[in-house]
Design a protein around this motif. Structure first.
Motif, PDB file in Angstrom:
ATOM      1  N   VAL A 176      41.855  45.667  42.467  1.00 42.70           N
ATOM      2  CA  VAL A 176      40.487  45.705  41.136  1.00 42.70           C
ATOM      3  C   VAL A 176      41.147  45.589  40.199  1.00 42.70           C
ATOM      4  N   VAL A 177      42.577  46.917  39.647  1.00 43.70           N
ATOM      5  CA  VAL A 177      42.863  47.139  38.717  1.00 43.70           C
ATOM      6  C   VAL A 177      43.641  45.690  37.757  1.00 43.70           C
ATOM      7  N   ASN A 178      43.987  45.404  39.202  1.00 45.62           N
ATOM      8  CA  ASN A 178      44.930  44.138  38.906  1.00 45.62           C
ATOM      9  C   ASN A 178      44.581  42.996  37.883  1.00 45.62           C
ATOM     10  N   PHE A 179      43.421  42.394  39.148  1.00 44.01           N
ATOM     11  CA  PHE A 179      42.342  41.832  39.346  1.00 44.01           C
ATOM     12  C   PHE A 179      42.159  41.695  37.237  1.00 44.01           C
ATOM     13  N   ILE A 180      41.357  42.497  37.292  1.00 43.22           N
ATOM     14  CA  ILE A 180      40.741  43.300  35.479  1.00 43.22           C
ATOM     15  C   ILE A 180      42.153  42.862  34.569  1.00 43.22           C
ATOM     16  N   LEU A 181      42.844  43.970  35.043  1.00 46.21           N
ATOM     17  CA  LEU A 181      44.257  43.579  33.849  1.00 46.21           C
ATOM     18  C   LEU A 181      44.470  42.162  33.423  1.00 46.21           C
ATOM     19  N   GLU A 182      44.376  41.272  34.414  1.00 44.16           N
ATOM     20  CA  GLU A 182      45.019  40.021  34.173  1.00 44.16           C
ATOM     21  C   GLU A 182      43.719  39.107  33.749  1.00 44.16           C
ATOM     22  N   ARG A 183      43.061  39.136  33.355  1.00 39.05           N
ATOM     23  CA  ARG A 183      41.781  38.986  32.526  1.00 39.05           C
ATOM     24  C   ARG A 183      40.831  38.968  31.587  1.00 39.05           C
ATOM     25  N   SER A 184      42.039  40.237  31.807  1.00 39.52           N
ATOM     26  CA  SER A 184      41.482  41.342  29.599  1.00 39.52           C
ATOM     27  C   SER A 184      42.237  41.615  29.498  1.00 39.52           C
ATOM     28  N   ASN A 185      42.570  41.961  27.548  1.00 41.42           N
ATOM     29  CA  ASN A 185      43.207  42.969  27.072  1.00 41.42           C
ATOM     30  C   ASN A 185      42.857  44.049  26.806  1.00 41.42           C
ATOM     31  N   LEU A 186      42.238  44.501  28.021  1.00 44.58           N
ATOM     32  CA  LEU A 186      41.166  46.430  28.263  1.00 44.58           C
ATOM     33  C   LEU A 186      42.920  46.568  28.599  1.00 44.58           C
ATOM     34  N   ALA A 187      43.193  48.136  28.452  1.00 42.06           N
ATOM     35  CA  ALA A 187      44.455  49.222  28.653  1.00 42.06           C
ATOM     36  C   ALA A 187      44.057  49.435  30.015  1.00 42.06           C
ATOM     37  N   ARG A 188      45.286  49.785  30.844  1.00 40.94           N
ATOM     38  CA  ARG A 188      45.227  50.383  31.507  1.00 40.94           C
ATOM     39  C   ARG A 188      43.854  51.500  32.188  1.00 40.94           C
ATOM     40  N   SER A 189      44.200  52.260  31.382  1.00 42.75           N
ATOM     41  CA  SER A 189      44.040  53.944  30.887  1.00 42.75           C
ATOM     42  C   SER A 189      42.565  53.814  31.527  1.00 42.75           C
ATOM     43  N   GLY A 190      41.685  52.917  30.339  1.00 52.32           N
ATOM     44  CA  GLY A 190      40.224  53.228  30.463  1.00 52.32           C
ATOM     45  C   GLY A 190      39.826  52.070  31.442  1.00 52.32           C
ATOM     46  N   VAL A 191      40.469  51.039  32.065  1.00 49.86           N
ATOM     47  CA  VAL A 191      40.201  50.665  33.080  1.00 49.86           C
ATOM     48  C   VAL A 191      39.862  51.335  34.393  1.00 49.86           C
ATOM     49  N   MET A 192      41.095  52.529  34.575  1.00 49.49           N
ATOM     50  CA  MET A 192      41.650  53.162  35.411  1.00 49.49           C
ATOM     51  C   MET A 192      39.756  54.645  35.162  1.00 49.49           C
ATOM     52  N   LYS A 193      39.896  54.976  34.145  1.00 49.49           N
ATOM     53  CA  LYS A 193      38.913  55.321  33.964  1.00 49.49           C
ATOM     54  C   LYS A 193      37.436  54.935  34.044  1.00 49.49           C
ATOM     55  N   ILE A 194      37.137  54.151  33.501  1.00 48.78           N
ATOM     56  CA  ILE A 194      35.503  53.408  33.963  1.00 48.78           C
ATOM     57  C   ILE A 194      35.336  53.091  35.632  1.00 48.78           C
TER      58      ILE A 194
END
Length: 222
Positions: A176-194
């Motif tokens: 899930v995390v890699n899928f989101i990070l590959e398709r966005s410029n979001l920071a890993r820490s922010g993705v993990m928090k949400i």
């Protein structure tokens, strides 16, 4: 928390509808005898919509899948499954804006765009071109609606819905995390928090980094 009625694409089916397989297949049948195979071993060799002579070319994906990346920042724009034709309606600008990569199972050929246009005109395939172009335009509009002027939370919720639509055999292998990070410029820490907050609220079930289910509609405020 309130229900987000804007995320109406919740479900297994793509909001883009069915892929125009008959139209794509017919276009490829006409173009393939004039196309040149592209080596995909080793995999991930960049393929562009510009040939070595600088002229525009068409990419025919015959088997497997191909990933499209934005050239400016290497952001994963989308993944196309065979059969697919790419670049038919590309402008000089857009042909330089993306790079494509197959994998070891991909079977890819290319041909000059001018030749493809001549073949399409010769065989009267205007309806097929319109069907394919409409599908691609819909995807670009969908992608823009998902990513432009959206908060990190909106983007993550939209991409979670994308993951949920994947076939089970693909989803079970997709982080899930890699899928989101590959398709966005979001920071890993922010993705993990949400993601952690959505799990705490029992909106999603993630196990071993893989999305199992989306249990209910996401809240409209975060």
């Amino acid at each position: 928390m309130k229900t987000n009625n804007n995320l109406s694409s919740h479900g297994k089916n793509s909001p883009l509808g069915q892929k125009p397989l008959e139209a794509i297949t017919r276009l490829i049948e006409v173009c393939l005898p004039h196309a040149t195979p592209v080596a995909t071993d080793p995999p991930n060799i960049p393929i562009t919509l510009r040939a070595e002579d600088g002229k525009q070319q068409i990419i025919l994906l015959l088997e497997g899948e191909i990933k499209g990346y934005r050239a400016s920042d290497n952001l994963l724009y989308g993944i196309a499954e065979s059969p697919t034709m790419l670049g038919l309606m590309a402008s000089e600008y857009s042909s330089a804006s993306f790079i494509f990569k197959g994998n070891k199972d991909s079977k890819i050929s290319v041909l000059p765009r001018d030749k493809a246009i001549d073949l399409i005109a010769e065989h009267g395939l205007v309806r097929e071109v319109i069907a394919c172009t409409t599908r691609f335009t819909d995807y670009r509009n969908y992608h823009s609606d998902l990513m432009i002027n959206r908060t990190a939370y909106d983007i993550i919720c939209g991409l979670l819905l994308e993951i949920e639509r994947l076939p089970q055999e693909v989803r079970s292998k997709s982080s899930v995390v890699n899928f989101i990070l590959e398709r966005s410029n979001l920071a890993r820490s922010g993705v993990m928090k949400i993601l952690a907050d959505l799990r705490t609220g029992d909106y999603i079930d993630i196990q071993n980094g893989k999305l199992i289910t989306i249990n209910k509609r996401f809240p409209d405020e975060y």
